[in-house]
Design a protein around this motif. Structure first.
Motif, PDB file in Angstrom:
ATOM      1  N   MET A   1       0.854  -1.201   0.000  1.00 48.00           N
ATOM      2  CA  MET A   1       0.000   0.000   0.000  1.00 48.00           C
ATOM      3  C   MET A   1       0.880   1.237   0.000  1.00 48.00           C
ATOM      4  SD  MET A   1      -3.146   0.938   2.562  1.00 48.00           S
ATOM      5  CE  MET A   1      -2.171   0.814   4.050  1.00 48.00           C
ATOM      6  N   ASN A   2       0.709   2.131  -0.997  1.00 50.92           N
ATOM      7  CA  ASN A   2       1.552   3.311  -1.085  1.00 50.92           C
ATOM      8  C   ASN A   2       1.044   4.414  -0.180  1.00 50.92           C
ATOM      9  OD1 ASN A   2      -0.625   4.525  -2.393  1.00 50.92           O
ATOM     10  ND2 ASN A   2       0.179   4.046  -4.432  1.00 50.92           N
ATOM     11  N   ALA A   3       1.772   5.553  -0.201  1.00 46.77           N
ATOM     12  CA  ALA A   3       1.429   6.656   0.712  1.00 46.77           C
ATOM     13  C   ALA A   3       0.039   7.189   0.446  1.00 46.77           C
ATOM     14  CB  ALA A   3       2.463   7.772   0.575  1.00 46.77           C
ATOM     15  N   CYS A   4      -0.317   7.341  -0.843  1.00 51.91           N
ATOM     16  CA  CYS A   4      -1.630   7.908  -1.167  1.00 51.91           C
ATOM     17  C   CYS A   4      -2.747   7.004  -0.687  1.00 51.91           C
ATOM     18  CB  CYS A   4      -1.740   8.128  -2.675  1.00 51.91           C
ATOM     19  SG  CYS A   4      -0.621   9.388  -3.299  1.00 51.91           S
ATOM     20  N   THR A   5      -2.561   5.663  -0.890  1.00 54.99           N
ATOM     21  CA  THR A   5      -3.595   4.722  -0.452  1.00 54.99           C
ATOM     22  C   THR A   5      -3.753   4.759   1.051  1.00 54.99           C
ATOM     23  OG1 THR A   5      -3.072   3.285  -2.320  1.00 54.99           O
ATOM     24  CG2 THR A   5      -4.312   2.305  -0.494  1.00 54.99           C
ATOM     25  N   SER A   6      -2.608   4.839   1.761  1.00 53.60           N
ATOM     26  CA  SER A   6      -2.666   4.884   3.223  1.00 53.60           C
ATOM     27  C   SER A   6      -3.376   6.122   3.709  1.00 53.60           C
ATOM     28  CB  SER A   6      -1.240   4.845   3.778  1.00 53.60           C
ATOM     29  OG  SER A   6      -1.251   4.948   5.173  1.00 53.60           O
ATOM     30  N   LEU A   7      -3.114   7.278   3.052  1.00 54.35           N
ATOM     31  CA  LEU A   7      -3.761   8.518   3.470  1.00 54.35           C
ATOM     32  C   LEU A   7      -5.251   8.479   3.180  1.00 54.35           C
ATOM     33  CD1 LEU A   7      -1.136  11.188   2.432  1.00 54.35           C
ATOM     34  CD2 LEU A   7      -1.849  10.584   4.728  1.00 54.35           C
ATOM     35  N   ARG A   8      -5.634   7.833   2.062  1.00 51.57           N
ATOM     36  CA  ARG A   8      -7.061   7.715   1.782  1.00 51.57           C
ATOM     37  C   ARG A   8      -7.745   6.905   2.873  1.00 51.57           C
ATOM     38  NH1 ARG A   8      -5.194   6.395  -3.599  1.00 51.57           N
ATOM     39  NH2 ARG A   8      -5.288   8.244  -4.938  1.00 51.57           N
ATOM     40  N   THR A   9      -7.048   5.857   3.345  1.00 50.96           N
ATOM     41  CA  THR A   9      -7.603   5.047   4.423  1.00 50.96           C
ATOM     42  C   THR A   9      -7.754   5.861   5.697  1.00 50.96           C
ATOM     43  OG1 THR A   9      -6.564   3.081   3.491  1.00 50.96           O
ATOM     44  CG2 THR A   9      -7.259   2.956   5.803  1.00 50.96           C
ATOM     45  N   LEU A  10      -6.765   6.730   5.969  1.00 49.50           N
ATOM     46  CA  LEU A  10      -6.805   7.559   7.170  1.00 49.50           C
ATOM     47  C   LEU A  10      -7.916   8.584   7.098  1.00 49.50           C
ATOM     48  CD1 LEU A  10      -5.352   8.438   9.822  1.00 49.50           C
ATOM     49  CD2 LEU A  10      -4.054  10.038   8.422  1.00 49.50           C
ATOM     50  N   VAL A  41     -30.505  13.910   9.867  1.00 46.07           N
ATOM     51  CA  VAL A  41     -29.519  13.102  10.580  1.00 46.07           C
ATOM     52  C   VAL A  41     -29.664  11.653  10.151  1.00 46.07           C
ATOM     53  CG1 VAL A  41     -28.687  12.352  12.838  1.00 46.07           C
ATOM     54  CG2 VAL A  41     -29.561  14.679  12.541  1.00 46.07           C
ATOM     55  N   VAL A  42     -28.555  11.045   9.729  1.00 44.54           N
ATOM     56  CA  VAL A  42     -28.557   9.668   9.259  1.00 44.54           C
ATOM     57  C   VAL A  42     -27.794   8.811  10.245  1.00 44.54           C
ATOM     58  CG1 VAL A  42     -27.922   8.128   7.368  1.00 44.54           C
ATOM     59  CG2 VAL A  42     -28.639  10.480   6.880  1.00 44.54           C
ATOM     60  N   ALA A  43     -28.361   7.704  10.638  1.00 42.54           N
ATOM     61  CA  ALA A  43     -27.694   6.807  11.576  1.00 42.54           C
ATOM     62  C   ALA A  43     -26.459   6.191  10.926  1.00 42.54           C
ATOM     63  CB  ALA A  43     -28.658   5.710  12.014  1.00 42.54           C
ATOM     64  N   GLY A  44     -25.408   5.991  11.698  1.00 40.60           N
ATOM     65  CA  GLY A  44     -24.186   5.395  11.157  1.00 40.60           C
ATOM     66  C   GLY A  44     -23.317   4.838  12.258  1.00 40.60           C
ATOM     67  N   GLN A  45     -22.183   4.294  11.880  1.00 45.15           N
ATOM     68  CA  GLN A  45     -21.270   3.716  12.845  1.00 45.15           C
ATOM     69  C   GLN A  45     -20.493   4.804  13.557  1.00 45.15           C
ATOM     70  OE1 GLN A  45     -18.847   1.092  10.542  1.00 45.15           O
ATOM     71  NE2 GLN A  45     -20.411  -0.505  10.384  1.00 45.15           N
ATOM     72  N   ASP A  46     -19.979   4.463  14.740  1.00 45.29           N
ATOM     73  CA  ASP A  46     -19.142   5.398  15.473  1.00 45.29           C
ATOM     74  C   ASP A  46     -17.876   5.689  14.672  1.00 45.29           C
ATOM     75  OD1 ASP A  46     -20.920   5.460  17.530  1.00 45.29           O
ATOM     76  OD2 ASP A  46     -19.878   3.961  18.739  1.00 45.29           O
ATOM     77  N   ILE A  47     -17.446   6.942  14.708  1.00 36.89           N
ATOM     78  CA  ILE A  47     -16.239   7.352  14.005  1.00 36.89           C
ATOM     79  C   ILE A  47     -15.040   7.183  14.935  1.00 36.89           C
ATOM     80  CG2 ILE A  47     -15.091   9.206  12.775  1.00 36.89           C
ATOM     81  CD1 ILE A  47     -17.630   8.146  11.444  1.00 36.89           C
ATOM     82  N   GLN A  48     -14.007   6.549  14.435  1.00 37.55           N
ATOM     83  CA  GLN A  48     -12.796   6.328  15.214  1.00 37.55           C
ATOM     84  C   GLN A  48     -11.735   7.359  14.826  1.00 37.55           C
ATOM     85  OE1 GLN A  48     -12.650   3.995  17.664  1.00 37.55           O
ATOM     86  NE2 GLN A  48     -14.800   3.574  17.154  1.00 37.55           N
ATOM     87  N   PHE A  49     -11.124   7.983  15.826  1.00 34.44           N
ATOM     88  CA  PHE A  49     -10.088   8.970  15.584  1.00 34.44           C
ATOM     89  C   PHE A  49      -8.729   8.409  15.992  1.00 34.44           C
ATOM     90  CE2 PHE A  49     -13.931  11.446  15.969  1.00 34.44           C
ATOM     91  CZ  PHE A  49     -13.771  12.435  15.023  1.00 34.44           C
ATOM     92  N   THR A  50      -7.716   8.720  15.202  1.00 31.15           N
ATOM     93  CA  THR A  50      -6.345   8.327  15.511  1.00 31.15           C
ATOM     94  C   THR A  50      -5.544   9.576  15.805  1.00 31.15           C
ATOM     95  OG1 THR A  50      -6.471   6.407  14.043  1.00 31.15           O
ATOM     96  CG2 THR A  50      -4.276   7.160  14.670  1.00 31.15           C
ATOM     97  N   ALA A  51      -4.875   9.606  16.947  1.00 32.00           N
ATOM     98  CA  ALA A  51      -4.103  10.783  17.347  1.00 32.00           C
ATOM     99  C   ALA A  51      -2.649  10.646  16.915  1.00 32.00           C
ATOM    100  CB  ALA A  51      -4.180  10.968  18.859  1.00 32.00           C
ATOM    101  N   LEU A  52      -2.130  11.701  16.299  1.00 33.50           N
ATOM    102  CA  LEU A  52      -0.708  11.773  15.985  1.00 33.50           C
ATOM    103  C   LEU A  52      -0.066  12.668  17.034  1.00 33.50           C
ATOM    104  CD1 LEU A  52      -0.723  12.244  12.091  1.00 33.50           C
ATOM    105  CD2 LEU A  52      -0.183  10.180  13.383  1.00 33.50           C
ATOM    106  N   THR A  53       0.729  12.088  17.901  1.00 35.38           N
ATOM    107  CA  THR A  53       1.335  12.822  19.008  1.00 35.38           C
ATOM    108  C   THR A  53       2.854  12.760  18.910  1.00 35.38           C
ATOM    109  OG1 THR A  53       1.364  10.850  20.421  1.00 35.38           O
ATOM    110  CG2 THR A  53      -0.639  12.200  20.450  1.00 35.38           C
ATOM    111  N   GLY A  54       3.496  13.202  19.976  1.00 31.34           N
ATOM    112  CA  GLY A  54       4.950  13.142  20.016  1.00 31.34           C
ATOM    113  C   GLY A  54       5.475  11.724  19.922  1.00 31.34           C
ATOM    114  N   GLU A  55       4.720  10.773  20.446  1.00 26.92           N
ATOM    115  CA  GLU A  55       5.150   9.379  20.376  1.00 26.92           C
ATOM    116  C   GLU A  55       5.208   8.882  18.937  1.00 26.92           C
ATOM    117  OE1 GLU A  55       2.594   7.076  22.826  1.00 26.92           O
ATOM    118  OE2 GLU A  55       3.300   7.966  24.717  1.00 26.92           O
ATOM    119  N   ALA A  56       4.364   9.476  18.071  1.00 26.99           N
ATOM    120  CA  ALA A  56       4.352   9.089  16.659  1.00 26.99           C
ATOM    121  C   ALA A  56       5.362   9.886  15.841  1.00 26.99           C
ATOM    122  CB  ALA A  56       2.958   9.286  16.081  1.00 26.99           C
TER     123      ALA A  56
END
Length: 266
Positions: A1-10, A41-56
């Protein structure tokens, strides 16, 4: 998976938010207040957030701006350098006193993707940098007291960069007004506050720059309201704040300007 594909996933979860909350606005029912709209308002799944911090690998908790280049990389303007994110890891570019082509100053408060694929970076003490992502080199535009064609200041506003379709870079500063840089010739024109001229900028302490659909520039200040600049004639019209007058701006500090679909400024 290249950078663009990974960013699309993110970014996919964020697009889902728009899909859930971005349904067309529905007009209010008859009898409702004229400014009221209803959202579907449309029902949907919970949205998951990923944090980019100093550890990353993020160099600072202060992220002042984000841009995405034509290759899909995300660029973060931070309090400790310029960071590139490829969907997997972060790489940071910083000032290096032994490298004249390095970042001019580590506090990058403004970032703009240029029309030709370069990044424009505004800093708090190093002026403006032009960064070429291909060669990974920085070209500096700084204030030089002995040069009448240099930037008016090295302290750039957080929303102080704008490149227009005519090949002009507009640079707002925190203490010395507005700069117009012709990217073809390098010529610099200054717009500053002149207490004896009502057609000059209302303040040299600028907050933001915006160009509307008619190519008029709107310059928000930190302490003296809003300015309208005709880029052809150079004429400036001021919109100030007077608490006793309800028909003026409610506050002299203008952080940002936006034009809606009807052509009205906000």
């Amino acid at each position: 998976m290249n950078a663009c594909t990974s960013l699309r996933t993110l970014v996919a979860p964020l697009l889902m938010v728009l899909a859930l909350l971005g349904s067309p606005l529905q007009p209010a029912h008859a009898g409702s207040a004229p400014d009221v709209v209803r959202l579907t308002v449309v029902a949907g799944q919970d949205i998951q957030f990923t944090a980019l911090t100093g550890e990353a690998g993020l160099p600072s908790g202060n992220v002042y701006g984000i841009a995405q280049d034509t290759q899909g990389f995300l660029w973060f303007a931070t309090g400790d350098g310029l960071s590139r994110y490829d969907g997997y890891s972060l790489r940071t570019f910083r000032f290096d006193r032994d490298n004249a082509n390095s970042l001019a100053h580590n506090t990058v408060v403004s970032i703009l993707m240029g029309h030709n694929g370069v990044l424009w970076l505004g800093t708090t003490g190093g002026g403006v940098d032009r960064f070429d992502p291909v060669t990974e080199t920085f070209t500096h535009h700084r204030h030089n007291p002995s040069s009448p064609t240099s930037l008016s200041s090295n302290s750039i506003s957080r929303k102080g960069l704008l490149e227009d379709p005519q090949g002009v870079l507009w640079v707002g500063t925190n203490d010395s007004g507005l700069n117009r840089i012709d990217l073809l010739t390098g010529a610099v024109t200054y717009f500053r506050h002149d207490p004896k001229n009502a057609n000059s900028l209302s303040s040299n302490n600028l907050e933001s720059i915006y160009q509307d659909s008619e190519r008029t520039l709107w310059i928000g200040t930190a302490d003296a309201g809003l300015n309208r600049l005709d880029p052809v004639t150079g004429r400036i019209t001021r919109y100030t704040s007077h608490p006793e007058d309800p028909h003026t701006l409610p506050n002299p500090r203008v952080h940002a300007v936006y034009e809606d679909r009807a052509g009205s400024g906000c």
